[in-house]
Design a protein around this motif. Structure first.
Motif, PDB file in Angstrom:
ATOM      1  N   GLY A   1      44.363  55.179  29.864  1.00 40.24           N
ATOM      2  CA  GLY A   1      44.590  55.287  31.623  1.00 40.24           C
ATOM      3  C   GLY A   1      46.392  55.472  31.767  1.00 40.24           C
ATOM      4  O   GLY A   1      46.177  56.331  32.196  1.00 40.24           O
ATOM      5  N   PRO A   2      47.189  54.455  31.257  1.00 41.97           N
ATOM      6  CA  PRO A   2      46.799  53.210  30.785  1.00 41.97           C
ATOM      7  C   PRO A   2      46.247  52.417  32.203  1.00 41.97           C
ATOM      8  O   PRO A   2      47.054  52.479  33.072  1.00 41.97           O
ATOM      9  CB  PRO A   2      47.921  52.867  30.217  1.00 41.97           C
ATOM     10  N   TYR A   3      45.454  51.345  31.782  1.00 44.90           N
ATOM     11  CA  TYR A   3      45.082  50.399  32.917  1.00 44.90           C
ATOM     12  C   TYR A   3      45.159  48.670  32.320  1.00 44.90           C
ATOM     13  O   TYR A   3      45.312  48.601  30.968  1.00 44.90           O
ATOM     14  CB  TYR A   3      43.468  50.600  33.070  1.00 44.90           C
ATOM     15  N   ASP A   4      45.320  48.363  33.212  1.00 49.27           N
ATOM     16  CA  ASP A   4      45.267  46.768  32.759  1.00 49.27           C
ATOM     17  C   ASP A   4      43.852  46.123  32.838  1.00 49.27           C
ATOM     18  O   ASP A   4      43.383  45.046  31.845  1.00 49.27           O
ATOM     19  CB  ASP A   4      46.104  45.907  33.950  1.00 49.27           C
ATOM     20  N   VAL A   5      42.681  46.536  33.370  1.00 51.88           N
ATOM     21  CA  VAL A   5      41.506  45.995  33.125  1.00 51.88           C
ATOM     22  C   VAL A   5      40.440  47.229  33.558  1.00 51.88           C
ATOM     23  O   VAL A   5      40.752  48.018  34.258  1.00 51.88           O
ATOM     24  CB  VAL A   5      41.055  44.893  34.554  1.00 51.88           C
ATOM     25  N   VAL A   6      39.372  47.438  32.600  1.00 46.37           N
ATOM     26  CA  VAL A   6      38.509  48.270  32.604  1.00 46.37           C
ATOM     27  C   VAL A   6      37.155  47.812  32.912  1.00 46.37           C
ATOM     28  O   VAL A   6      36.675  46.824  32.052  1.00 46.37           O
ATOM     29  CB  VAL A   6      38.449  49.376  31.610  1.00 46.37           C
ATOM     30  N   ILE A   7      36.313  47.860  34.005  1.00 47.65           N
ATOM     31  CA  ILE A   7      35.146  47.126  34.085  1.00 47.65           C
ATOM     32  C   ILE A   7      34.015  48.237  33.643  1.00 47.65           C
ATOM     33  O   ILE A   7      33.759  49.139  34.213  1.00 47.65           O
ATOM     34  CB  ILE A   7      34.872  46.723  35.641  1.00 47.65           C
ATOM     35  N   GLY A   8      33.265  47.530  33.039  1.00 43.61           N
ATOM     36  CA  GLY A   8      31.789  48.358  32.584  1.00 43.61           C
ATOM     37  C   GLY A   8      30.832  48.284  34.031  1.00 43.61           C
ATOM     38  O   GLY A   8      30.229  47.073  34.123  1.00 43.61           O
ATOM     39  N   SER A   9      30.449  49.275  34.630  1.00 41.92           N
ATOM     40  CA  SER A   9      29.660  49.095  35.811  1.00 41.92           C
ATOM     41  C   SER A   9      28.131  49.641  35.569  1.00 41.92           C
ATOM     42  O   SER A   9      28.118  51.068  35.211  1.00 41.92           O
ATOM     43  CB  SER A   9      30.341  50.033  36.928  1.00 41.92           C
ATOM     44  N   ARG A  10      27.423  48.711  35.837  1.00 45.39           N
ATOM     45  CA  ARG A  10      25.980  49.090  35.571  1.00 45.39           C
ATOM     46  C   ARG A  10      25.612  50.213  37.004  1.00 45.39           C
ATOM     47  O   ARG A  10      24.552  50.803  36.730  1.00 45.39           O
ATOM     48  CB  ARG A  10      25.106  47.654  35.503  1.00 45.39           C
ATOM     49  N   LEU A  11      26.304  49.652  38.129  1.00 51.00           N
ATOM     50  CA  LEU A  11      25.725  50.233  39.309  1.00 51.00           C
ATOM     51  C   LEU A  11      26.088  51.867  39.433  1.00 51.00           C
ATOM     52  O   LEU A  11      25.691  52.532  40.095  1.00 51.00           O
ATOM     53  CB  LEU A  11      26.402  49.523  40.511  1.00 51.00           C
ATOM     54  N   LEU A  12      27.183  52.130  38.465  1.00 46.10           N
ATOM     55  CA  LEU A  12      27.528  53.530  38.230  1.00 46.10           C
ATOM     56  C   LEU A  12      26.423  54.411  37.608  1.00 46.10           C
ATOM     57  O   LEU A  12      26.396  55.487  37.515  1.00 46.10           O
ATOM     58  CB  LEU A  12      28.964  53.897  37.691  1.00 46.10           C
ATOM     59  N   ASP A  13      25.463  53.593  36.788  1.00 45.60           N
ATOM     60  CA  ASP A  13      24.515  54.402  36.054  1.00 45.60           C
ATOM     61  C   ASP A  13      23.275  53.246  36.004  1.00 45.60           C
ATOM     62  O   ASP A  13      22.794  52.945  35.111  1.00 45.60           O
ATOM     63  CB  ASP A  13      24.986  54.780  34.647  1.00 45.60           C
ATOM     64  N   PRO A  14      22.627  53.435  37.295  1.00 48.73           N
ATOM     65  CA  PRO A  14      21.596  52.199  37.415  1.00 48.73           C
ATOM     66  C   PRO A  14      20.222  52.597  37.128  1.00 48.73           C
ATOM     67  O   PRO A  14      19.107  51.992  37.367  1.00 48.73           O
ATOM     68  CB  PRO A  14      21.627  52.287  38.945  1.00 48.73           C
ATOM     69  N   VAL A  15      19.938  53.973  36.369  1.00 50.13           N
ATOM     70  CA  VAL A  15      18.633  54.460  36.109  1.00 50.13           C
ATOM     71  C   VAL A  15      18.195  53.272  34.901  1.00 50.13           C
ATOM     72  O   VAL A  15      18.898  52.920  34.148  1.00 50.13           O
ATOM     73  CB  VAL A  15      18.694  55.602  35.203  1.00 50.13           C
TER      74      VAL A  15
ATOM     75  N   HIS B   1      37.282  37.988  49.096  1.00 53.01           N
ATOM     76  CA  HIS B   1      38.477  38.316  48.509  1.00 53.01           C
ATOM     77  C   HIS B   1      39.041  39.589  49.207  1.00 53.01           C
ATOM     78  O   HIS B   1      40.093  40.057  48.837  1.00 53.01           O
ATOM     79  CB  HIS B   1      38.370  38.571  47.052  1.00 53.01           C
ATOM     80  N   GLY B   2      38.479  40.197  50.180  1.00 51.86           N
ATOM     81  CA  GLY B   2      38.825  41.498  50.715  1.00 51.86           C
ATOM     82  C   GLY B   2      38.822  42.750  49.880  1.00 51.86           C
ATOM     83  O   GLY B   2      39.102  43.758  50.282  1.00 51.86           O
ATOM     84  N   LYS B   3      38.148  42.740  48.807  1.00 49.98           N
ATOM     85  CA  LYS B   3      38.380  43.811  48.089  1.00 49.98           C
ATOM     86  C   LYS B   3      36.880  44.140  47.312  1.00 49.98           C
ATOM     87  O   LYS B   3      35.996  43.200  47.244  1.00 49.98           O
ATOM     88  CB  LYS B   3      39.176  43.747  46.955  1.00 49.98           C
ATOM     89  N   ILE B   4      36.602  45.273  46.797  1.00 48.15           N
ATOM     90  CA  ILE B   4      35.230  45.510  46.331  1.00 48.15           C
ATOM     91  C   ILE B   4      35.290  46.567  44.962  1.00 48.15           C
ATOM     92  O   ILE B   4      36.174  47.342  45.231  1.00 48.15           O
ATOM     93  CB  ILE B   4      34.504  46.135  47.470  1.00 48.15           C
ATOM     94  N   VAL B   5      34.497  46.256  44.173  1.00 48.24           N
ATOM     95  CA  VAL B   5      34.290  47.215  43.220  1.00 48.24           C
ATOM     96  C   VAL B   5      32.839  47.699  43.018  1.00 48.24           C
ATOM     97  O   VAL B   5      32.108  46.917  43.557  1.00 48.24           O
ATOM     98  CB  VAL B   5      35.108  46.837  41.870  1.00 48.24           C
ATOM     99  N   SER B   6      32.719  48.609  42.019  1.00 46.54           N
ATOM    100  CA  SER B   6      31.065  49.161  42.030  1.00 46.54           C
ATOM    101  C   SER B   6      30.179  47.952  41.580  1.00 46.54           C
ATOM    102  O   SER B   6      29.115  47.962  41.861  1.00 46.54           O
ATOM    103  CB  SER B   6      31.142  50.235  41.379  1.00 46.54           C
TER     104      SER B   6
END
Length: 229
Positions: free
Chosen positions: A110-124, A145-150
């Motif tokens: 990335g570089p990133y600080d956190v990477v989230i494995g998202s089931r909703l991005l591939d919900p089949v 929290h006023g914020k959202i992720v997938s």
């Protein structure tokens, strides 16, 4: 010195599934060594013994403290062991351990600080009830929290050591997933969601968040929101 990835598995009575999960965790990722930490959260079965047979370092809570408390214990242990990257993954077989490499490489590149494995991005293949529940909890996370992720409730994440050091986590239960999202934004951490395909079996569906857990999660988030007000 070679860098280290610590894979943390909070586990409660997962003797039937954890062996297969541990067997699928890679021994190395690129030039980085992988170490496994299982936090046995007061299990009454042979979770700890199975984990040790697969070479994991086992930390045991004498009594059940909750998924959040077990996750924090594992993160702290990873820091003590000098891990450069910390991955959390469920112990019930819902996640494909081969995807650990995807999360780690996404974090580093990335570089990133956190990477989230998202089931909703591939919900089949994701049960409709789980899909709907996760959308609802995404909304609750946004409300709190006023914020959202997938996929705010994903337990499959990769963190840099620096991210773990600045996060202030105290949730004992499943609401820790939403608390982590809040910390990502409060600490201005760089994050990315990557699609993963969850593995749903009768066993993993039975071990997932049930209705009562969801109610407790919502109540926990509301209490924390009121305390911050």
């Amino acid at each position: 010195m070679r860098k280290t990835v610590a894979v943390v598995l909070p586990a409660l009575n997962e003797a039937k599934a954890i062996g297969k999960v541990l067997a699928g965790i890679p021994a190395s990722i690129g030039s980085m060594d992988v170490r496994i930490i299982v936090v046995d959260d007061g299990s009454t079965d042979h979770t700890a013994e199975v984990a040790r047979r697969h070479g994991a370092k086992v930390i045991r809570h004498i009594t059940n403290l909750g998924a959040g408390a077990a996750t924090v214990t594992g993160m702290q242990a990873a820091k003590v062991l000098g891990a450069d990257i910390i991955v959390t993954i469920d112990a019930d077989g819902q996640h494909n351990p081969a995807d650990i490499q995807l999360l780690v490489e996404s974090l580093v590149d990335g570089p990133y600080d956190v990477v989230i494995g998202s089931r909703l991005l591939d919900p089949v293949g994701m049960p409709a009830s789980r899909f709907g529940a996760n959308l609802l909890l995404n909304g609750v996370t946004f409300f709190a929290h006023g914020k959202i992720v997938s996929d705010s409730q994903s337990g499959f994440k990769a963190y840099s050591r620096e991210a773990i050091e600045v996060m202030e986590l105290s949730s004992p239960g499943y609401e820790i997933c939403s608390e982590i999202i809040g910390e990502i934004y409060r600490k201005n951490l760089r994050y990315k969601s990557v699609p993963i395909k969850a593995v749903y079996t009768d066993y993993s569906k039975a071990k997932g968040q049930h209705f009562l857990n969801g109610v407790n999660l919502i109540l926990g988030l509301l209490i924390r929101m009121l305390r911050r007000a």
